[in-house]
Design an enzyme around this catalytic site. Structure first.
Site, mmCIF file in Angstrom:
data_model
loop_
_atom_site.group_PDB
_atom_site.id
_atom_site.type_symbol
_atom_site.label_atom_id
_atom_site.label_comp_id
_atom_site.label_asym_id
_atom_site.label_seq_id
_atom_site.Cartn_x
_atom_site.Cartn_y
_atom_site.Cartn_z
ATOM 1 N N GLU A 201 0.818 -1.213 0.000
ATOM 2 C CA GLU A 201 0.000 0.000 0.000
ATOM 3 C C GLU A 201 0.854 1.267 0.000
ATOM 4 O O GLU A 201 0.530 2.237 -0.688
ATOM 5 C CB GLU A 201 -0.941 -0.004 1.210
ATOM 6 C CG GLU A 201 -2.116 -0.948 1.090
ATOM 7 C CD GLU A 201 -1.761 -2.403 1.352
ATOM 8 O OE1 GLU A 201 -2.592 -3.285 1.083
ATOM 9 O OE2 GLU A 201 -0.627 -2.653 1.836
ATOM 10 N N HIS A 270 -9.273 -5.880 10.559
ATOM 11 C CA HIS A 270 -9.988 -5.645 9.314
ATOM 12 C C HIS A 270 -11.323 -4.933 9.553
ATOM 13 O O HIS A 270 -12.143 -4.859 8.647
ATOM 14 C CB HIS A 270 -10.275 -6.974 8.597
ATOM 15 C CG HIS A 270 -9.067 -7.681 8.096
ATOM 16 N ND1 HIS A 270 -8.149 -8.269 8.939
ATOM 17 C CD2 HIS A 270 -8.623 -7.902 6.835
ATOM 18 C CE1 HIS A 270 -7.192 -8.831 8.216
ATOM 19 N NE2 HIS A 270 -7.455 -8.624 6.943
#
Length: 468
Positions: A201, A270
Site C-alpha cells: 500500500e 480488518h
C-alpha cells in the site's frame, strides 16, 4: 464617566436570567477581565467580566435576584480617578456594557429596551436545510442497482469521460476487484488504465499521489482501509498537504477508495472505522455514502474534484440495492447532507452503514408515536452542519449514530457543533450511539455486542424525548 454593568445576553434567545451571586463587593478594585459576578439561565451558569479598570462603586441588583432582563444595569464601576460616591449616585445613567465570558464580543455601548439577538456562530438564526430532492434529474428514469454496481458505473463513466482517470490497486484488474467493484473495467479500458499492483500500500499509494501531482486522476483502491495505515504518510503528508505547502501550485486530484469499518467476523485488524481519523486532516475531503445513488453521484464528483478525497465504503452495503437515476452525468455535490426521512420530534443523524440503524429506529419510533427526522451526512469533511442545525431548530433534540469508537468520534464533533450553534434550541442533551470502546472481537456474538443496534438508537431517542 462611570460604567454601567449591564445584564448580558448569553445566547441568541436569552431575554432574562438570574443574578446568582456577586464575586466582588462594593469598594473592591477590579480590572478588565476580572470575574465580578455569576448569572444563571435554565441552561447554564456563566461568568460576567469587568470591561475596564476601576472600583465597583455600586451593586444595583442583589444576589439571588431572578428574572433580570437583558441590558438591565446591575452595577456601576467608577474608573480610576473618579469619585466613587459620585459614580454610585449616578448609577444606571451611564451608557456602557460588560461582556459575558462566554461571548466573544462586548455588548452594545448604548443600552436598548431589548437587545437584538446575535446570530449563532457560523449558522444563520434560522438555518437552511439542503434540499436533496433536486439532485435526481426531473423525469429521469430510475433503475434498481446495488452499491457495488453503482460504484463500478461511476468509475466507468468517468474513465470514458476523461482519459486521465485510471484505477490501481490490489486485484482490481485480472480478479475484477476483491469485492468485484471493478468488474469489467479491465476488459473495457485495458491494462494501462486498470492496474494490478503488488501488495504494498505504501508503494502504490505513493505512485498514485505522484501521478496526481503531475495532473492525472488516479483512483486508488485499498482492499480495506485498515491496510491504508501502511500508506498513511503518502495520504496525509503528501496528498493532503502539498497544495498548501506549494502555495497553491501543485494540486493532488486523487481518490482513495475501498471498504471501511466492520464487515462480518473479520477481526479487529480488518474492522476499524477510520472516518474520524481522516476527517481530522485539513486538505482532505472525506465522503461516506449509504445508498447506491449517493455512492454513484458522490464518487463521480470525487473523481472530478481537484482535491484528495477519502471515499469510505462498507462491505456489508455492497450488495444492497437502491434506486439510481439513469444517465452518465448524475452527480451529487460533496459537502451536502440529505434529509432522508422528515420528522418533528427528534433528529437522528448518521452516515454510511450507521443509516441502517437510524432508519430502523425511525420506523420503530413511529409505531410509538415519535416522528424522527433522519439525516444522512454523506460527507464527513466538509460537514453540512447547517442542515443538521435546521433540523434541531425544529425538533429540539438530536441523536447521533456511528459505528466508530466514541472517543474523538464523528458523533462527538456533531454534538459539539450543535452545542456551539444551537444550544438554546435543545430541550435535552445530544445523545450518541456508537461502537463500543474495544477492538472488534472475532466471535460473532461478541462482534454483535460491539456494534450499535436499532434498539440502542430507539432507547436514546426516547431518552431525549423524555419517553419511557
Amino acid at each position: 464617566m462611570p460604567i454601567d454593568i449591564l445584564m448580558p445576553a448569553l445566547s441568541p434567545t436569552m431575554e432574562q436570567g438570574k443574578l446568582a451571586k456577586w464575586l466582588k463587593a462594593e469598594g473592591d478594585k477590579v480590572k478588565a477581565g476580572d470575574i465580578i459576578a455569576e448569572i444563571e439561565t435554565d441552561k447554564a451558569t456563566m461568568e460576567v467580566e469587568a470591561v475596564d479598570e476601576g472600583i465597583l462603586a455600586k451593586i444595583l441588583i442583589a444576589d439571588g435576584t431572578e428574572n433580570v432582563a437583558v441590558n438591565t444595569p446591575i452595577g456601576v464601576i467608577a474608573v480610576d480617578g473618579e469619585d466613587v460616591n459620585a459614580a454610585a449616585s449616578g448609577a444606571g445613567k451611564t451608557e456602557a456594557a460588560p461582556a459575558a465570558k462566554a461571548e466573544p464580543e462586548k455588548a452594545a455601548e448604548a443600552p436598548a429596551e431589548k437587545a437584538a439577538p446575535a446570530a449563532a456562530p457560523s449558522v444563520p438564526a434560522q438555518a437552511k436545510s439542503y434540499d436533496a430532492a433536486s439532485e435526481f434529474p426531473a423525469g429521469a428514469e430510475v433503475v434498481s442497482m446495488t452499491v457495488r454496481e453503482a460504484l463500478r458505473d461511476a468509475m466507468a463513466e468517468e474513465m470514458r469521460r476523461d482519459a486521465d482517470v485510471f484505477v490501481m490497486g490490489e486485484e482490481v484488474a485480472e480478479y475484477q476487484g476483491a469485492y468485484k467493484v471493478t468488474q469489467g473495467l479491465l476488459q473495457e479500458f485495458g491494462a494501462r488504465r486498470v492496474i494490478d499492483t503488488p501488495i504494498t500500500e505504501h508503494g502504490f499509494a505513493g505512485i498514485g499521489v505522484g501521478a496526481a501531482l503531475t495532473g492525472l486522476r488516479p483512483i486508488v483502491e485499498f482492499m480495506t482501509f485498515n491496510f491504508a495505515m501502511q500508506a498513511i504518510d503518502q495520504i496525509i503528508n503528501s496528498a493532503a498537504k502539498t497544495l498548501y505547502m506549494s502555495g497553491g501550485q501543485m494540486g493532488c486530484p486523487i481518490v482513495f477508495r475501498g471498504p471501511n469499518g466492520a464487515a462480518a467476523r473479520v477481526g479487529a485488524q480488518h474492522s476499524h472505522d477510520f472516518a474520524a481519523w481522516y476527517s481530522n486532516v485539513p486538505g482532505l475531503k472525506v465522503v461516506m455514502p449509504y445508498s447506491a445513488s449517493d455512492a454513484k453521484g458522490l464518487l463521480k464528483s470525487a473523481i472530478r474534484d481537484p482535491n484528495p478525497i477519502i471515499f469510505l465504503e462498507n462491505e456489508i452495503l455492497y450488495g444492497r440495492s437502491f434506486d439510481v437515476p439513469k444517465g452518465d452525468d448524475f452527480t451529487i455535490p460533496i459537502g451536502k447532507a440529505k434529509v432522508v426521512r422528515p420528522g418533528t420530534d427528534v433528529t437522528i443523524v448518521s452516515f454510511g452503514i450507521g443509516m441502517t440503524y437510524a432508519l430502523g429506529a425511525a420506523e420503530a419510533l413511529a409505531k410509538e408515536g415519535i416522528e424522527a427526522e433522519v439525516i444522512d451526512l454523506r460527507t464527513i469533511r466538509p460537514m453540512d452542519i447547517e442542515t443538521v442545525i435546521a433540523s434541531v431548530q425544529k425538533t429540539n433534540r438530536c441523536v447521533a449514530v456511528e459505528e466508530g469508537f466514541p472517543q474523538s468520534g464523528i458523533t462527538a464533533e456533531i454534538g459539539m457543533k450543535i452545542m456551539e450553534a444551537a444550544f438554546d434550541y435543545l430541550d435535552a442533551p445530544v445523545a450518541r450511539v456508537t461502537g463500543k470502546d474495544v477492538p472488534m472481537p472475532y466471535a460473532a456474538n461478541l462482534e454483535k455486542l460491539a456494534l450499535p443496534n436499532v434498539g440502542e438508537v430507539v432507547a436514546a431517542a426516547k431518552a431525549v424525548c423524555y419517553r419511557g
